[in-house]
Design an enzyme around this catalytic site. Structure first.
Site, PDB file in Angstrom:
ATOM      1  N   TYR A   1       4.904   6.560  -8.316  1.00  0.00           N
ATOM      2  CA  TYR A   1       4.094   5.495  -7.710  1.00  0.00           C
ATOM      3  C   TYR A   1       4.892   4.198  -7.622  1.00  0.00           C
ATOM      4  O   TYR A   1       4.935   3.533  -6.583  1.00  0.00           O
ATOM      5  CB  TYR A   1       2.832   5.309  -8.552  1.00  0.00           C
ATOM      6  CG  TYR A   1       1.860   4.272  -8.032  1.00  0.00           C
ATOM      7  CD1 TYR A   1       1.019   4.566  -6.965  1.00  0.00           C
ATOM      8  CD2 TYR A   1       1.761   3.013  -8.627  1.00  0.00           C
ATOM      9  CE1 TYR A   1       0.113   3.629  -6.495  1.00  0.00           C
ATOM     10  CE2 TYR A   1       0.858   2.080  -8.160  1.00  0.00           C
ATOM     11  CZ  TYR A   1       0.038   2.380  -7.099  1.00  0.00           C
ATOM     12  OH  TYR A   1      -0.852   1.455  -6.628  1.00  0.00           O
TER      13      TYR A   1
ATOM     14  N   ASN B   1      -2.740  -0.071   4.108  1.00  0.00           N
ATOM     15  CA  ASN B   1      -3.472  -0.042   2.850  1.00  0.00           C
ATOM     16  C   ASN B   1      -3.526   1.337   2.214  1.00  0.00           C
ATOM     17  O   ASN B   1      -3.638   1.454   0.988  1.00  0.00           O
ATOM     18  CB  ASN B   1      -4.910  -0.544   3.098  1.00  0.00           C
ATOM     19  CG  ASN B   1      -5.822  -0.294   1.927  1.00  0.00           C
ATOM     20  OD1 ASN B   1      -5.781  -1.011   0.919  1.00  0.00           O
ATOM     21  ND2 ASN B   1      -6.668   0.733   2.025  1.00  0.00           N
TER      22      ASN B   1
ATOM     23  N   VAL C   1      -2.080   9.296   7.586  1.00  0.00           N
ATOM     24  CA  VAL C   1      -0.986   8.325   7.649  1.00  0.00           C
ATOM     25  C   VAL C   1       0.373   8.946   7.357  1.00  0.00           C
ATOM     26  O   VAL C   1       1.403   8.316   7.588  1.00  0.00           O
ATOM     27  CB  VAL C   1      -1.221   7.137   6.681  1.00  0.00           C
ATOM     28  CG1 VAL C   1      -2.420   6.315   7.121  1.00  0.00           C
ATOM     29  CG2 VAL C   1      -1.341   7.609   5.239  1.00  0.00           C
TER      30      VAL C   1
ATOM     31  N   THR D   1     -12.358  -0.779  -8.708  1.00  0.00           N
ATOM     32  CA  THR D   1     -12.666   0.184  -7.657  1.00  0.00           C
ATOM     33  C   THR D   1     -13.209   1.457  -8.302  1.00  0.00           C
ATOM     34  O   THR D   1     -13.296   1.572  -9.525  1.00  0.00           O
ATOM     35  CB  THR D   1     -11.407   0.531  -6.838  1.00  0.00           C
ATOM     36  OG1 THR D   1     -10.448   1.164  -7.694  1.00  0.00           O
ATOM     37  CG2 THR D   1     -10.791  -0.719  -6.218  1.00  0.00           C
TER      38      THR D   1
ATOM     39  N   LYS E   1       6.043   2.062  -4.355  1.00  0.00           N
ATOM     40  CA  LYS E   1       5.548   0.695  -4.177  1.00  0.00           C
ATOM     41  C   LYS E   1       6.688  -0.332  -4.225  1.00  0.00           C
ATOM     42  O   LYS E   1       6.634  -1.359  -3.549  1.00  0.00           O
ATOM     43  CB  LYS E   1       4.494   0.388  -5.241  1.00  0.00           C
ATOM     44  CG  LYS E   1       3.204   1.186  -5.075  1.00  0.00           C
ATOM     45  CD  LYS E   1       2.541   0.930  -3.726  1.00  0.00           C
ATOM     46  CE  LYS E   1       1.169   1.562  -3.641  1.00  0.00           C
ATOM     47  NZ  LYS E   1       0.498   1.264  -2.342  1.00  0.00           N
TER      48      LYS E   1
ATOM     49  N   ILE F   1      -7.830  -3.638 -10.354  1.00  0.00           N
ATOM     50  CA  ILE F   1      -8.916  -4.031  -9.464  1.00  0.00           C
ATOM     51  C   ILE F   1     -10.096  -3.091  -9.679  1.00  0.00           C
ATOM     52  O   ILE F   1      -9.924  -1.876  -9.846  1.00  0.00           O
ATOM     53  CB  ILE F   1      -8.467  -3.986  -7.983  1.00  0.00           C
ATOM     54  CG1 ILE F   1      -7.190  -4.827  -7.780  1.00  0.00           C
ATOM     55  CG2 ILE F   1      -9.583  -4.474  -7.081  1.00  0.00           C
ATOM     56  CD1 ILE F   1      -7.336  -6.304  -8.094  1.00  0.00           C
TER      57      ILE F   1
END
Length: 254
Positions: free
Chosen positions: A158, A92, A66, A193, A162, A191
């Site tokens: 980060y 994503n 990406v 993961t 974002k 989350i």
């Protein structure tokens, strides 16, 4: 179920079977979409696509970096060749390098912005061009973070990326509203993961304390994010654009 019946969709960074992208790809397929699953490693993307097909859904895997514009052109070209249009893009793909400011290197900064922000620009620009050419509108869902909404220690690069995703999405929404192309950002909190497995293993007491600080006393699941992405991709969200959607169990409400 048919909330995305007949829609052609692309979910990037979806090769991790326990990740947000894979959960989103599965939900899209369950609701009738054809899903292009991309990841840096083709075999990872193919694993998720094969699982979707085994469930009776429609999916194709493509290798994609990406951060590379030529890779984006190849993916969009394959979608055009296969279906002639793209109805939904979910940007994503992302990485997190969490360090205090004093330890953050220029390479850390550049890498996170390249993967987390530049890629969103590359994909959105190309999706919008195709959606405008086809003339049927569309939906773009950009994955941000609560770190792109409030200050979070250790998240300098980060958070910068974002936060950029959040405001970039609003600009795209304003520029594309007249074309019926919607663009929104989704901001996950903690989350469950594979990334959390390491934190739980290395610092179990500290990890438990962090989870207990969440008002709902638990982490979210990838399905929580996938369902939000599904709503924004669907026609149910047809009058929603330029908004941010926080899915964090109440953390940012404190």
């Amino acid at each position: 179920m048919s909330r995305l019946e007949g829609k052609i969709t692309l979910v990037t960074g979806a090769g991790n079977a326990r990740g947000l992208g894979a959960a989103t790809a599965h939900r899209f397929a369950q609701e009738g979409a054809f899903v292009y699953v991309t990841d840096l490693k083709l075999e990872d993307a193919e694993g998720v696509a094969a699982a979707i097909r085994d469930e009776g859904g429609q999916a194709e895997a493509l290798a994609q970096d990406v951060t590379d514009e030529a890779s984006w052109d190849a993916v969009i070209g394959a979608i055009v060749q296969g279906h002639g249009r793209l109805d939904v893009l979910v940007n994503n793909a992302g990485i997190a390098i969490l360090k205090p400011l004093a330890d953050l290197t220029a390479a850390d900064w550049e890498r996170q912005n390249k993967v987390n922000l530049d890629s969103v620009f590359y994909g959105t620009q190309r999706a919008v061009a195709l959606m405008r050419k086809v003339g049927q509108g569309g939906s773009i869902v950009n994955l941000s973070s609560i770190a792109g909404y409030v200050g979070v220690p250790m998240c300098g690069a980060y958070a910068a990326a974002k936060g950029g995703v959040r405001l970039f999405s609003k600009v795209v929404a304003m520029e594309c509203a007249a074309d019926n192309i919607r663009c929104n950002s989704v901001h996950p909190g903690m989350i469950e993961t594979a990334m959390q497995d390491v934190a739980r293993r290395d610092n179990p007491e500290g990890f438990k304390e962090i989870v207990n600080a969440i008002p709902m006393k638990r982490m979210g699941s990838p399905l929580d994010i996938a369902n939000m992405n599904l709503f924004l991709a669907s026609d149910e969200a047809g009058y929603i654009t330029g908004c941010e959607f926080i899915v964090d169990g109440g953390v940012t409400a404190m």
